[in-house]
Scaffold this motif. Structure first.
Motif, PDB file in Angstrom:
ATOM      1  N   VAL B 111       0.813  -1.280   0.014  1.00 40.92           N
ATOM      2  CA  VAL B 111      -0.054  -0.074   0.029  1.00 40.92           C
ATOM      3  C   VAL B 111       0.778   1.447   0.116  1.00 40.92           C
ATOM      4  CG1 VAL B 111      -1.811  -1.327   1.163  1.00 40.92           C
ATOM      5  CG2 VAL B 111      -0.396   0.048   2.462  1.00 40.92           C
ATOM      6  N   ASN B 112       2.057   1.252  -0.649  1.00 38.31           N
ATOM      7  CA  ASN B 112       2.872   2.438  -0.869  1.00 38.31           C
ATOM      8  C   ASN B 112       1.934   3.629  -1.185  1.00 38.31           C
ATOM      9  OD1 ASN B 112       4.695   4.534  -2.063  1.00 38.31           O
ATOM     10  ND2 ASN B 112       6.157   3.149  -1.056  1.00 38.31           N
ATOM     11  N   ALA B 113       2.153   4.735  -0.753  1.00 35.82           N
ATOM     12  CA  ALA B 113       1.461   6.140  -1.099  1.00 35.82           C
ATOM     13  C   ALA B 113       1.823   6.346  -2.688  1.00 35.82           C
ATOM     14  CB  ALA B 113       2.172   7.026  -0.218  1.00 35.82           C
ATOM     15  N   ASN B 114       2.973   6.144  -2.867  1.00 35.69           N
ATOM     16  CA  ASN B 114       3.472   6.382  -4.144  1.00 35.69           C
ATOM     17  C   ASN B 114       3.058   5.496  -5.480  1.00 35.69           C
ATOM     18  OD1 ASN B 114       4.648   9.306  -3.428  1.00 35.69           O
ATOM     19  ND2 ASN B 114       5.588   7.478  -2.267  1.00 35.69           N
ATOM     20  N   VAL B 115       1.863   4.957  -5.408  1.00 32.71           N
ATOM     21  CA  VAL B 115       1.718   3.983  -6.382  1.00 32.71           C
ATOM     22  C   VAL B 115       1.713   4.185  -7.869  1.00 32.71           C
ATOM     23  CG1 VAL B 115      -0.942   4.126  -5.975  1.00 32.71           C
ATOM     24  CG2 VAL B 115      -0.114   2.035  -6.652  1.00 32.71           C
TER      25      VAL B 115
END
Lengths: 385, 385
Positions: B111-115
């Motif tokens: 679930v990394n913010a910078n997808v």
């Protein structure tokens, strides 16, 4: 917030078993022109007083209230009232602000948050505009700390009070107190800004914008024109919840709310709202019943625009203060941190005022300026001598 | 945020004229079962490495990233890249984390913010669910810091790395680092939580809920099912603006934004938005282009639920850590204040671990753990010996 009420109750019970009984009074200005050149007609504000004005009217002390506060600074309206005024621990007979000696007067500000509290009298966007017979809404002009002070000045003029032994106020009340001393240096003998600052920095002003945001984004806000449809409760409650958190230090905040780690639903469903959050919102919703969303927006703006003198140079404006001064921030304050008071004191000292500085200890952060005020009672009492 | 990029650039230019060149790699797990018993299949994450793994695979150091960060901890992809990885000041040949000695590995979290950053590989709500050929949306399970660690563990297993010379991470990266040392005490020789904590307190967890709120309230969020309609930009940008402010100390924040006092429109119209606010939002909007609103909600939840061991007793869980430990909070941190690190250290010391403690100086608050990391470079280098 039940626990806050309970705490305030503890303080007042401990201090006085036989409370001061007070009555709300009304002051009317037929017409008032704001700093920005707008007219409000009429302006009504509530006020109360403790003690007796002496014959030469030289023993008056003005108390200016905080953002969510009102003129109810001390005493009770009825002996059976659950809580006394917010600074009852220091205002009363033989207390730090001794009503055997001083005539202590406190007034509601313009755009007071608690406009629907039957004990608050204020004029703001929720007030009926006589020109339209409807609430002003956003047609109400932007008002400033300077305007708050000018309305108080008119009240004191009406009472024939020309000099103040002291002006004392917490938080937004400190802004008003400082502005009094800047605008009327010959009228203010002592200045006591509690959990305050002579200016608002960007960091704090943006924090306040974050209080406004949930109201502005609530569809029920309707561009400020909701008076015939009902308040934006969700936005208003959320704003009040944020105010509660920002006014507290983690040490005072943490034990009051349910732990996230044992909140099982949060692990299972991303849609689940944290129990602690719901608790905070439920408390805020109770307080919201007496408040108006637009009034919060106006108080946010008045606070954001605060700087001593309301002009281009607050440092220079502070140089006008003649009052003996004592800043009392709270050590754990995260809303108006001690650094702001320290900076204000340094600027005053550089201008030749021997401003003093002390800190209020405690674990409630900003709120220690209200809940913990008795810890600095003797400092306040000495300062008033 | 241009000024942050500029600052990061200053640091990296000062430290190295000849940057480490790195490449992103992909790690795939065909199937992963979360702590809460849900299955994600497949899981893909990105990773990069600096230095060379020695023959007995005993020189690996794992770097775990912060909330808004990625696996790009050091070096550049191309010599002409504007900025190097976020901790380039301390990772590289002859730097504090010396890539002449150590094999430094860093991976993207779930679930990394910078997808939507082409250089980030992650699996989360914005990922296509093979079962439906549509993004998971909120059907993606709640994931925890424990899950982040298990995916990293699978990556290291795939590389045959059985022991870590150290696990080091800032902020949310500190949570992962601590969880590594709790779960795998025999695999982690050194633990270095930077601007971190072994638990999330209610105060910080509610602050994070306030990051989620603008997304949840944005009508464009559509209950999380917005992937065919466009992102809730307003909510996402506002969340990112709040993150920026909360990660900074007023001393670092104030000079970057327009003063409220000279913002004339604010005096005339209550509807006017402060320039400083617009500036903050505009910077956030730029960052939002690479991010996903649901991913922010999942990162908020993972952070809120954080406590060492992910069970009922984080203090007891900390007792399992065998690693030599050094906590390095930032003195001015208002997001994860030093008190959280201090408490964590005390709990470890009470359990017999001689955990050490130091502070990162600076005026950027939480962000000093990234921007000011070079100030503690020698402490880190000594600790790794």
């Amino acid at each position: 917030m039940r626990w806050l009420t309970a705490l305030i109750l503890c303080f007042s019970v401990a201090v006085s078993a036989d409370p001061l009984l007070v009555a709300k009074q009304r002051f009317t200005l037929d017409k008032f022109t704001t700093e920005n050149g707008q007219t409000i007609a009429p302006v009504n504000i509530g006020w109360e007083a403790y003690g007796t004005l002496n014959s030469d009217k030289s023993n008056a002390i003005l108390i200016t209230h905080f953002f969510s506060g009102s003129s109810h600074a001390a005493g009770k309206y009825h002996t059976e009232d659950a809580a006394a005024g917010y600074w009852d621990a220091i205002i009363g007979p033989d207390k730090a602000i001794d009503t055997n000696k001083f005539y202590v007067i406190s007034s509601d500000t313009l755009v007071n948050a608690n406009v629907f509290d039957p004990k608050v009298i204020t004029t703001g966007p929720a007030t009926i505009n006589p020109a339209t017979s409807k609430p002003y809404g956003l047609a109400f002009p932007v008002v400033t700390i300077g305007d708050f002070v000018e309305v108080q000045k008119a009240l004191l003029d009406s009472l024939g009070i020309d000099k103040l032994h002291a002006v004392i106020g917490p938080s937004m009340g400190s802004f008003q107190a400082i502005e009094w001393a800047v605008r009327y240096p010959d009228k203010v003998e002592r200045l006591l800004p509690v959990i305050g600052s002579a200016y608002m920095d960007n960091y704090s002003a943006i924090k306040l914008q974050r209080w406004a945001y949930p109201i502005l984004q609530d569809p029920a806000w309707q561009g400020g024109d909701y008076y015939d449809k009902g308040q934006p409760w969700q936005g208003l409650s959320t704003a009040l919840a944020y105010i509660t958190q920002d006014a507290l230090h983690p040490d005072g905040f943490n034990p009051r709310y349910a732990a996230f780690s044992t909140d099982k639903a949060l692990h299972q469903d991303i849609r689940a709202l944290p129990q602690a959050w719901q608790q905070l919102l439920a408390q805020a919703r109770q307080r919201a019943a007496k408040q108006d969303a637009n009034h919060i927006l106006y108080l946010v703006r008045a606070s954001q625009l605060w700087r001593a003198g309301m002009g281009d140079n607050w440092q220079q404006a502070l140089g006008r203060v003649k009052a003996k001064t004592l800043f009392l921030p709270a050590s754990g304050d995260l809303l108006l941190p001690p650094a702001l008071s320290q900076h204000s004191v340094k600027v005053m000292q550089a201008a030749g005022n021997s401003a003093q500085y002390g800190e209020i200890p405690g674990s409630f952060g900003h709120l220690d300026g209200v809940l913990g005020i008795s810890t600095v009672a003797s400092q306040i009492s000495d300062f008033l001598k």
